[in-house]
Write a protein that holds these residues in place. Structure first.
Motif, PDB file in Angstrom:
ATOM      1  N   GLN A 121     -13.461   1.200  16.238  1.00 45.64           N
ATOM      2  CA  GLN A 121     -12.231   1.999  16.281  1.00 45.64           C
ATOM      3  C   GLN A 121     -11.033   1.052  16.321  1.00 45.64           C
ATOM      4  OE1 GLN A 121     -12.071   4.334  19.871  1.00 45.64           O
ATOM      5  NE2 GLN A 121     -10.086   5.207  19.386  1.00 45.64           N
ATOM      6  N   LEU A 126      -7.261   0.055  17.260  1.00 44.56           N
ATOM      7  CA  LEU A 126      -6.369   0.405  18.364  1.00 44.56           C
ATOM      8  C   LEU A 126      -4.977  -0.135  18.112  1.00 44.56           C
ATOM      9  CD1 LEU A 126      -8.706  -0.568  21.363  1.00 44.56           C
ATOM     10  CD2 LEU A 126      -8.353   1.716  20.379  1.00 44.56           C
ATOM     11  N   ASP A 139      -2.325   3.855  22.258  1.00 45.53           N
ATOM     12  CA  ASP A 139      -3.649   4.484  22.234  1.00 45.53           C
ATOM     13  C   ASP A 139      -4.283   4.470  23.623  1.00 45.53           C
ATOM     14  OD1 ASP A 139      -3.538   5.046  19.531  1.00 45.53           O
ATOM     15  OD2 ASP A 139      -4.722   3.291  18.936  1.00 45.53           O
TER      16      ASP A 139
END
Length: 162
Positions: free
Chosen positions: A107, A109, A113
């Motif tokens: 993921q 970032l 976030d």
């Protein structure tokens, strides 16, 4: 000076003082991050690839059973795979980076976030290759334990977007 002119002059002066020239980094340049906390202590080489620093913000105690801190990852730096018995919350305060839970895609970032790492789930996090990352971490229910450090994240794992 008449009042309307004084007000306009004052506002123009404030706007001029408040404006900053925005520059776009060129290839090879390193972006400086805006630190909220001091850099802290270097992270141990056995738990990190590259350079990372930890600064404790809230010490663990028997009342709150919570640890809060700040980690700064230099570009390319990352944690080893690890597990938190009660999970972990990450708040990205500057820069860019990655987080990955075992078996899931990496993921991306960025500043602002928020990531919830579930309890007893293997994961890692760190900066992007070209831009550092700052994160606050929150470790709740520390009476269950803090962290179990595991093996390093390989370069292949770090670079793999899936």
């Amino acid at each position: 000076m008449k009042a309307p002119f004084k007000a306009a002059f004052f506002i123009a002066a404030l706007l001029t003082l408040g404006c900053k020239e925005q520059t776009i980094p060129q290839a090879g340049e390193v972006n400086e991050l805006q630190a909220i906390f001091p850099k802290g202590e270097p992270g141990p080489a056995e738990n990190f690839t590259g350079k990372a620093w930890n600064y404790g913000v809230v010490d663990n105690d028997s009342t709150y059973n919570t640890l809060v801190g700040n980690v700064y990852f230099e570009p390319g730096a990352r944690s080893n795979w690890h597990i938190h018995p009660s999970g972990q919350i990450l708040i990205i305060t500057d820069g860019e980076g990655y987080h990955q839970i075992e078996g899931e895609p990496r993921q991306a970032l960025k500043k602002g976030d928020v990531v919830k790492c579930p309890p007893n789930v293997m994961h890692w996090h760190g900066a992007s290759p070209t831009i550092g990352m700052q994160q606050m971490y929150i470790l709740p229910k520390t009476e269950k334990g803090i962290v179990k450090w595991l093996h390093p994240v390989t370069d292949e794992e770090y670079q793999n977007e899936n």
